[in-house]
Write an enzyme that holds these catalytic residues in place. Structure first.
Site, short mmCIF file in Angstrom:
data_model
loop_
_atom_site.label_atom_id
_atom_site.label_comp_id
_atom_site.label_asym_id
_atom_site.label_seq_id
_atom_site.Cartn_x
_atom_site.Cartn_y
_atom_site.Cartn_z
N HIS A 79 0.81 -1.22 0.00
CA HIS A 79 0.00 0.00 0.00
C HIS A 79 0.85 1.27 0.00
O HIS A 79 0.29 2.37 -0.10
CB HIS A 79 -0.93 0.02 1.22
CG HIS A 79 -1.90 -1.13 1.26
ND1 HIS A 79 -2.73 -1.44 0.21
CD2 HIS A 79 -2.16 -2.04 2.23
CE1 HIS A 79 -3.46 -2.49 0.52
NE2 HIS A 79 -3.13 -2.88 1.74
N ASP B 126 -2.58 -11.16 -1.81
CA ASP B 126 -3.10 -10.64 -0.56
C ASP B 126 -4.59 -10.34 -0.73
O ASP B 126 -5.05 -10.11 -1.86
CB ASP B 126 -2.34 -9.35 -0.22
CG ASP B 126 -2.63 -8.82 1.17
OD1 ASP B 126 -1.85 -9.12 2.09
OD2 ASP B 126 -3.63 -8.09 1.33
N HIS C 169 -6.12 -7.74 0.03
CA HIS C 169 -6.30 -6.33 -0.31
C HIS C 169 -5.58 -6.00 -1.61
O HIS C 169 -4.48 -6.51 -1.86
CB HIS C 169 -5.75 -5.43 0.81
CG HIS C 169 -6.29 -5.76 2.16
ND1 HIS C 169 -5.58 -6.51 3.08
CD2 HIS C 169 -7.48 -5.47 2.73
CE1 HIS C 169 -6.30 -6.64 4.17
NE2 HIS C 169 -7.46 -6.03 3.99
N ASP D 205 -4.22 -13.40 4.67
CA ASP D 205 -5.47 -12.76 5.07
C ASP D 205 -6.65 -13.16 4.21
O ASP D 205 -7.76 -12.64 4.37
CB ASP D 205 -5.32 -11.24 5.11
CG ASP D 205 -4.59 -10.67 3.92
OD1 ASP D 205 -4.37 -11.40 2.94
OD2 ASP D 205 -4.22 -9.48 3.96
#
Length: 316
Positions: free
Chosen positions: A124, A161, A163, A238
């Site tokens: 990110h 991931d 995200h 995750d």
């Protein structure tokens, strides 16, 4: 201890920055469980403490003014909120350790075929600001080093991931030598997503079968056509059902099936690959550790036979 393969894993978890204070929010595995992860990993391959990244490597990707402010702690509350926790010197040390581990793993992949960072995957982080627990974009830094030094010409960043890797997508938006692929939960953070070369958005509650079908049907053809000569794999845990910050519902078997697909492809095509562990915030630390160790098992299962047939050697 002697291992029947040439591979090792770099870790920043033994650095002072991980020991001196409580883990910020839910970013890190609780301190009391870190040793269990390290013990499990060390039973599989040697562990090497992460070197600190030298700042010029970061400056090749990140805005120098941004880095200077973060080095000196001259950040605003809004920037701290975007990161997800307050600035401390340990934040900088963690970023340098994590990114240093990924760069060291990248060098390993060039010579051994496989490189491993037990952390990393801070996808990110943008060139000029921090977001979502990510200060430095470790994979982007290593990918840029490969391109700038001519060690790779076509790089795959496979982000699995839960995200979307928004910072990575933005950094390489105009770089045709890097293929950014993200398979993620559609309704999860970041809520304003960037455009990767391929984004596959999955609905809440997606389980093993639908997830693996998306990987096979949408990701594999593009990767095959691109023919990368180096790959980074963000093996986010995750995606597991029960993750505090995830919205998907994979089982441990599903996560390992995902990992096996990636590692077997890389080993079969002889594509040097670095795996970083990326996100994992499960309510049950034993589930998170099992997923991390399963990723290592899948990597060694795929790469160790090739090393044994080639230039593999025991590492002690």
């Amino acid at each position: 201890m002697t291992f029947p393969h040439p591979f090792r894993a770099f870790t920043a978890f033994r650095r002072a920055a991980y020991q001196a204070q409580a883990a910020p929010r839910r970013q890190f595995l609780p301190r009391e469980w870190i040793q269990a992860l390290l013990d499990g990993a060390q039973a599989r391959l040697p562990l090497v403490d992460a070197p600190s990244l030298d700042w010029p490597y970061a400056e090749a990707v990140h805005d120098p003014a941004f880095l200077a402010r973060w080095r000196g702690g001259q950040v605003t509350r809004a920037e701290e909120r975007a990161l997800g926790f307050p600035w401390t010197p340990a934040v900088v040390e963690r970023g340098l350790g994590s990114s240093g581990a990924t760069l060291a793993a990248t060098r390993d992949a060039l010579t051994r075929g496989l490189g491993v960072n037990l952390g990393g995957g801070t996808h990110h982080a943008y060139a000029d600001h921090a977001e979502g627990f990510s200060f430095l974009n470790d994979v982007a830094i290593s990918a840029r080093w490969l391109l700038d030094t001519g060690r790779a010409r076509r790089i795959l960043i496979l982000d699995l991931d839960v995200h979307q890797g928004n910072g990575t997508a933005a950094i390489f938006a105009h770089e045709p030598r890097v293929l950014t692929v993200s398979l993620h939960a559609e309704r999860n953070y970041p809520f304003r997503k960037e455009t990767s070369d391929l984004d596959v958005s999955l609905p809440d509650g997606t389980g093993d079968a639908a997830y693996l079908h998306a990987l096979d049907a949408q990701v594999t053809p593009l990767v095959t056509a691109f023919q990368p000569d180096f790959a980074f794999y963000l093996a986010g845990a995750d995606v597991l059902a029960g993750d505090q910050l995830g919205r998907l519902a994979l089982t441990l078997d599903g996560v390992q099936a995902r990992d096996r697909r990636v590692f077997r492809w890389a080993a079969r095509t002889r594509t040097p690959l670095v795996t970083v562990m990326a996100g994992g915030y499960h309510r049950d630390p034993t589930q998170l550790i099992a997923a991390r160790l399963g990723t290592l098992d899948a990597a060694l299962e795929a790469f160790a036979p090739h090393a044994a047939r080639g230039a593999g050697r025991a590492v002690s």
